[in-house]
Design an enzyme around this catalytic site. Structure first.
Site, PDB file in Angstrom:
ATOM      1  CD  GLU A   1      -2.094  -7.753   3.283  1.00 49.25           C
ATOM      2  OE1 GLU A   1      -1.918  -6.503   2.817  1.00 49.25           O
ATOM      3  OE2 GLU A   1      -2.449  -7.897   4.516  1.00 49.25           O
TER       4      GLU A   1
ATOM      5  CD  GLU B   1       1.928  -5.305   5.830  1.00 50.64           C
ATOM      6  OE1 GLU B   1       2.905  -6.204   6.025  1.00 50.64           O
ATOM      7  OE2 GLU B   1       1.238  -5.543   4.889  1.00 50.64           O
TER       8      GLU B   1
ATOM      9  N   GLY C   1       0.638  -5.098   1.025  1.00 52.34           N
ATOM     10  CA  GLY C   1      -0.679  -5.124   0.066  1.00 52.34           C
ATOM     11  C   GLY C   1      -0.406  -5.845  -0.926  1.00 52.34           C
TER      12      GLY C   1
ATOM     13  CB  ALA D   1      -0.929  -0.065   1.360  1.00 49.41           C
TER      14      ALA D   1
HETATM   15  C1  HXC Z   1       4.841   4.466  -1.483  1.00 51.03           C
HETATM   16  C2  HXC Z   1       6.883   3.577  -2.229  1.00 51.03           C
HETATM   17  C3  HXC Z   1       6.614   2.372  -1.867  1.00 51.03           C
HETATM   18  C4  HXC Z   1       5.299   2.095  -1.048  1.00 51.03           C
HETATM   19  C5  HXC Z   1       8.349   1.925  -2.494  1.00 51.03           C
HETATM   20  N1  HXC Z   1       8.136   3.454  -2.839  1.00 51.03           N
HETATM   21  N2  HXC Z   1       7.624   1.365  -2.139  1.00 51.03           N
HETATM   22  N3  HXC Z   1       6.146   4.675  -2.085  1.00 51.03           N
HETATM   23  N4  HXC Z   1       4.568   3.255  -0.859  1.00 51.03           N
HETATM   24  N5  HXC Z   1       5.037   1.033  -0.319  1.00 51.03           N
HETATM   25  C6  HXC Z   1       8.551   4.422  -3.666  1.00 51.03           C
HETATM   26  C7  HXC Z   1      10.203   4.955  -2.709  1.00 51.03           C
HETATM   27  O1  HXC Z   1       9.628   5.703  -1.910  1.00 51.03           O
HETATM   28  C8  HXC Z   1      10.584   5.443  -3.878  1.00 51.03           C
HETATM   29  O2  HXC Z   1      10.196   6.552  -4.206  1.00 51.03           O
HETATM   30  C9  HXC Z   1      10.272   4.497  -5.089  1.00 51.03           C
HETATM   31  O3  HXC Z   1       9.293   3.756  -4.744  1.00 51.03           O
HETATM   32  C10 HXC Z   1      11.518   3.253  -5.178  1.00 51.03           C
HETATM   33  O4  HXC Z   1      11.756   2.701  -4.063  1.00 51.03           O
HETATM   34  P1  HXC Z   1      13.185   2.767  -3.311  1.00 51.03           P
HETATM   35  O5  HXC Z   1      13.100   2.419  -1.985  1.00 51.03           O
HETATM   36  O6  HXC Z   1      14.355   3.663  -3.740  1.00 51.03           O
HETATM   37  O7  HXC Z   1      13.656   1.226  -4.168  1.00 51.03           O
HETATM   38  P2  HXC Z   1      14.752   0.221  -3.483  1.00 51.03           P
HETATM   39  O8  HXC Z   1      15.962   0.779  -2.747  1.00 51.03           O
HETATM   40  O9  HXC Z   1      14.910  -0.834  -4.800  1.00 51.03           O
HETATM   41  O10 HXC Z   1      13.810  -0.864  -2.494  1.00 51.03           O
HETATM   42  C11 HXC Z   1      12.740  -1.454  -2.904  1.00 51.03           C
HETATM   43  C12 HXC Z   1      12.064  -1.554  -1.737  1.00 51.03           C
HETATM   44  C13 HXC Z   1      11.492  -0.474  -0.799  1.00 51.03           C
HETATM   45  C14 HXC Z   1      12.580  -2.838  -0.781  1.00 51.03           C
HETATM   46  C15 HXC Z   1      10.601  -2.299  -2.062  1.00 51.03           C
HETATM   47  O11 HXC Z   1      11.100   0.442  -1.568  1.00 51.03           O
HETATM   48  C16 HXC Z   1      10.652  -0.525   0.192  1.00 51.03           C
HETATM   49  O12 HXC Z   1      11.141  -1.290   1.341  1.00 51.03           O
HETATM   50  N6  HXC Z   1       9.273  -0.292   0.100  1.00 51.03           N
HETATM   51  C17 HXC Z   1       8.203  -0.303   1.108  1.00 51.03           C
HETATM   52  C18 HXC Z   1       7.841  -1.926   1.228  1.00 51.03           C
HETATM   53  C19 HXC Z   1       6.800  -1.906   2.206  1.00 51.03           C
HETATM   54  O13 HXC Z   1       7.110  -1.542   3.660  1.00 51.03           O
HETATM   55  N7  HXC Z   1       5.428  -2.223   1.844  1.00 51.03           N
HETATM   56  C20 HXC Z   1       4.473  -2.532   3.030  1.00 51.03           C
HETATM   57  C21 HXC Z   1       3.479  -1.299   2.819  1.00 51.03           C
HETATM   58  S1  HXC Z   1       2.404  -1.452   4.185  1.00 51.03           S
HETATM   59  P3  HXC Z   1      10.974   8.103  -4.310  1.00 51.03           P
HETATM   60  O14 HXC Z   1      10.105   9.102  -4.706  1.00 51.03           O
HETATM   61  O15 HXC Z   1      11.689   8.101  -2.950  1.00 51.03           O
HETATM   62  O16 HXC Z   1      12.278   7.791  -5.341  1.00 51.03           O
HETATM   63  C22 HXC Z   1       1.150  -2.136   3.416  1.00 51.03           C
HETATM   64  C23 HXC Z   1       0.104  -2.325   4.293  1.00 51.03           C
HETATM   65  C24 HXC Z   1      -1.465  -2.766   3.453  1.00 51.03           C
HETATM   66  O17 HXC Z   1       1.026  -2.684   2.371  1.00 51.03           O
HETATM   67  C25 HXC Z   1      -2.461  -2.887   4.271  1.00 51.03           C
HETATM   68  C26 HXC Z   1      -3.586  -2.849   3.439  1.00 51.03           C
HETATM   69  C27 HXC Z   1      -4.274  -2.082   2.317  1.00 51.03           C
END
Ligand code: HXC
Length: 257
Positions: free
Chosen positions: A111, A131, A108, A65
């Site tokens: 999921e 998360e 998400g 998400a």
């Molecule tokens: C918003 C995101 C994002 C996310 C990545 N980006 N994941 N933006 N929400 N979930 C954005 C980054 O901010 C960045 O934008 C660009 O995508 C590239 O990401 P990087 O981090 O620079 O890439 P990398 O170093 O290759 O790392 C990849 C990654 C990392 C390991 C996947 O991006 C990451 O950890 N993302 C978050 C993963 C996460 O925690 N997901 C769970 C979310 S909570 P900018 O503008 O900075 O370049 C969830 C709850 C669901 O899903 C609930 C139900 C609805």
């Protein structure tokens, strides 16, 4: 309808949805999830479509998400906006949905893949529920579905530590149906979807409904449900066609009747 966060195509009898927010690794913001729901509902209603594929990019199926969109919420706004209900449109769909996953399927995104009927993974796929690292827990079914897929120990470890699983581990533990080379992912997923779409659609839909019962009811009730569906299928012309074609040594021509 014009879509901004996904691409929607028909490939013969297959509906293909490509998540398309590359700069955010296909993070699932509310606009994307709404568009996904609309596209899925459209394919569900389209009688020419027999199977649906959801895919992402080479780098990410979906990295979760959208954290930037979620960050400002408090309980009241999270409750009232209801970030999660739109995901239900995936599980409500009555046609088979295949998730074709390359790269990250996190939070998400994992999921969403699990809401599909099965997952074909590229050898680059990485699944996780990170998360906990953000101070929350999975919210779109992750604690429940991951546990059913891979068992308590692995699900608990992943949810409590945020550790990712690679494609090999995901296949070994039953999360994905199979692994294919990344370059072949879409082709393989479309091939499976075309195969399904060539069968009788009402039979396919009832097969999906019957497997899904296994997650919703007891064994004896599920078996009873399956048996009644099996018997009911003898009312279809396609049952007669399928069995006649076998005895006549020809390819069946299913007419969805
Ligand atoms: C918003 C995101 C994002 C996310 C990545 N980006 N994941 N933006 N929400 N979930 C954005 C980054 O901010 C960045 O934008 C660009 O995508 C590239 O990401 P990087 O981090 O620079 O890439 P990398 O170093 O290759 O790392 C990849 C990654 C990392 C390991 C996947 O991006 C990451 O950890 N993302 C978050 C993963 C996460 O925690 N997901 C769970 C979310 S909570 P900018 O503008 O900075 O370049 C969830 C709850 C669901 O899903 C609930 C139900 C609805």
């Amino acid at each position: 309808m014009g879509y901004e966060n996904i691409r929607v195509e028909k490939r013969g009898k297959v509906g293909l949805i490509t998540l398309d927010r590359p700069k955010a690794l296909n993070a699932l913001n509310s606009a994307l999830v709404a568009e996904l729901g609309t596209a899925l509902d459209g394919f569900d209603a389209d009688e020419r479509i027999g199977c649906i594929v959801i895919t992402g990019s080479e780098k990410a199926f979906a990295a979760g998400a959208d954290i930037k969109e979620m960050q400002p919420h408090n309980f009241s706004s999270a409750y009232q906006t209801d970030l999660i209900t739109p995901f239900d449109r995936v599980s409500r769909n009555r046609k088979p949905i295949i998730a074709a996953v390359a790269g990250y399927a996190l939070g998400g995104g994992c999921e969403l893949a699990m809401l599909c009927d099965f997952i074909i993974a590229a050898d680059t796929a990485k699944f996780g529920q990170p998360e906990i690292t953000l101070g929350v827990i999975p919210g779109a079914g992750g604690t429940q579905r991951l546990t059913r897929f891979v068992g308590k120990s692995k699900a608990m470890e992943m949810v409590l530590t945020g550790r990712m699983m690679d494609a090999e581990e995901a296949e070994r533990s039953g999360l994905v149906s199979r692994i294919v080379p990344a370059d072949d992912l879409l082709e393989e997923a479309l091939k499976a979807a075309e195969k399904i779409a060539d069968f009788s659609l009402p039979v396919v839909m009832m097969a999906k409904e019957s497997v899904d019962r296994a997650y919703e009811t007891t064994l004896s009730e599920g078996v009873r449900f399956e048996r009644r569906v099996f018997q009911a299928l003898f009312a279809l012309e396609d049952q007669n066609e399928g069995m006649s074609a076998f005895t006549e040594k020809r390819t069946p021509q299913f007419r969805n009747k």
